[in-house]
Design an enzyme around this catalytic site. Structure first.
Site, PDB file in Angstrom:
ATOM      1  N   ASN A 188     -11.903 -15.280 -28.625  1.00 22.63           N
ATOM      2  CA  ASN A 188     -10.733 -15.732 -29.536  1.00 22.63           C
ATOM      3  C   ASN A 188     -11.011 -17.397 -29.257  1.00 22.63           C
ATOM      4  OD1 ASN A 188      -8.562 -16.667 -30.737  1.00 22.63           O
ATOM      5  ND2 ASN A 188      -7.152 -15.156 -29.832  1.00 22.63           N
ATOM      6  N   HIS A 193      -1.768 -12.398 -38.619  1.00 24.01           N
ATOM      7  CA  HIS A 193      -1.588 -11.029 -37.649  1.00 24.01           C
ATOM      8  C   HIS A 193      -1.777  -9.765 -38.115  1.00 24.01           C
ATOM      9  CE1 HIS A 193       2.491 -13.589 -35.911  1.00 24.01           C
ATOM     10  NE2 HIS A 193       1.528 -13.666 -35.384  1.00 24.01           N
TER      11      HIS A 193
END
Ligand code: ADP
Length: 400
Positions: free
Chosen positions: A7, A183
């Site tokens: 990430n 999300h």
């Protein structure tokens, strides 16, 4: 099979090495202050291996950061794999896939081009993700499969009536202004776990997934597909969050900019960094701090939490209406998993639609649990999210 999950941010990079088949986590960590003074953290999950906590490592670019990750993972003494050959593929969390991606993809030159095209939609995030991918190619070679897993992809099933804004249509057709939602990896993961817990196929279920953390979003999932979600064109929309304002009357912007003599940059910065429960309470963006402040007599801290809970309750009601019913409500992420008071407040008064929780079960933490009261028609589930595992599962499936 071992998957490295990355990430990448503009000056930081989080990583995990895990086995998607067993779910076993081998190591995780963080490279911070890339391009500044490089701090490296490495947490092997195997007993007896040494942890590195924010040690100095020169990381002028993301390539040195990835190299530091590799060195740590294969280190003779404290590594968790014998060589880089034991890392089968890399999965990257990518924030924005626009309309180009409705699922995770194996990264090719064509995909890289499409990621570049999505930069205007996520000018802060996508360039960092692209840099992370290039750094992995530079360090690991072009033969190791890499996969992009998008925050937006799961929501690409939303119908136009849910994703369009009431703006001139050209804003969508010319400039791609629409609701994308975020999300998605978390909502998809918990929806899958909910189906497993309920012993049903996702296609049979109407779910409302509440990802409540620093950033929060609620998603309506009908038959395994996202049909509406509370975040929008950017992650600034929907609920009032830790520091983000969430939905508001767009007319307020001009009013405040005139009154305070602010330009649009300053206005947007306030909406992102000084609003939400932080702005209303004047205390903190952290829900634990707010709870403590309220106990100490700070009513504004209580009000901020009430506003947040009320926002979630309204979304649950509206998404049940949108889907024509709901089988289960899911709570996940920091507040969703831990905030028993939040869950109790959000669900109170929803008995009319079959939602009722058991006060004792609502106290249990850190595990997947059905906290519904006996006889409740709608199940209420607490499911710890695991975006890294979801990324690793998608990556493994595509790399095979
Ligand atoms: P992020 O969106 O940054 O991933 P998290 O999902 O980790 O955030 O959620 C962070 C939030 O979870 C913080 O506001 C924190 O206060 C909240 N949280 C953690 N533990 C509790 C708790 N016991 N009760 C209420 N909120 C909690």
């Amino acid at each position: 099979m071992n998957i490295l999950v990355i990430n990448a941010g503009s000056s930081s990079l989080k990583y995990q090495l895990l086995n998607p088949e067993s779910g076993e986590l081998l190591a995780k960590g963080l490279c911070e202050r890339i391009g500044i003074d490089g701090k490296f953290t490495y947490k092997p999950q195997i007993e007896g291996k040494e942890v590195l906590d924010a040690v100095d490592v020169a990381m002028p670019t993301h390539s040195e950061a990835i190299q530091a990750v590799m060195n740590a993972l294969v280190d003779e003494k404290n590594g968790v794999v014998a060589s880089m050959k034991e890392i089968d593929a890399v999965g990257h969390r990518v924030v924005h896939g626009g309309e180009a991606f409705n699922k995770s993809v194996l990264i090719t030159d064509e995909v890289m081009k499409a990621l570049e095209d999505c930069i205007p939609l996520a000018p802060l995030h996508n360039p960092a993700n692209i840099t992370g991918i290039n750094a992995c190619t530079a360090v690991m070679g072009a033969d190791v499969p890499q996969v992009a897993v998008f925050d937006t992809a799961f929501h690409q099933t939303m119908p136009a009536e849910a994703f369009l804004y009431g703006l001139p249509y050209e804003a969508y057709t010319d400039l791609m202004v629409r609701r994308y939602g975020f999300h998605g990896t978390s909502h998809k993961y918990v929806a899958g776990r909910a189906a497993a817990m309920l012993g049903k196929d996702a296609s049979e279920l109407k779910l409302i997934s509440c990802h409540l953390g620093n950033g929060s979003s609620v998603t309506a999932i009908d038959g395994g597909k996202s049909v509406d979600t509370s975040m929008g064109f950017t992650p600034l929309a929907g609920l009032p969050m830790g520091t983000r304002a969430g939905d508001l009357d767009a007319g307020i912007l001009e009013f405040l900019m005139n009154k305070y003599g602010m330009d649009i940059k300053e206005m947007v910065s306030i909406l992102n960094k000084k609003s939400g429960v932080q702005g209303v309470s004047g205390v903190s963006s952290d829900f634990r701090d707010l709870e403590n402040a309220f106990k100490d007599g700070n009513d504004r801290a209580g009000l901020a939490v009430d506003m947040f809970n009320y926002g979630v309750k309204k979304l649950i009601g509206s998404y049940a209406a949108a889907m024509g019913g709901v089988d289960a409500v899911i709570f996940t992420a920091g507040v969703g998993e831990n905030g028993g008071h939040n869950r109790a407040n959000i669900t109170s008064g929803l008995e009319f639609m079959g939602i009722k929780i058991d006060a004792e079960k609502n106290k249990i933490r850190g595990e997947e649990i059905d906290i519904s009261a006996e006889g409740a028609a709608v199940r209420t589930l607490v499911i710890p999210t695991n975006e890294e595992l979801m990324i690793a599962l998608d990556t493994a499936a595509l790399a095979k």
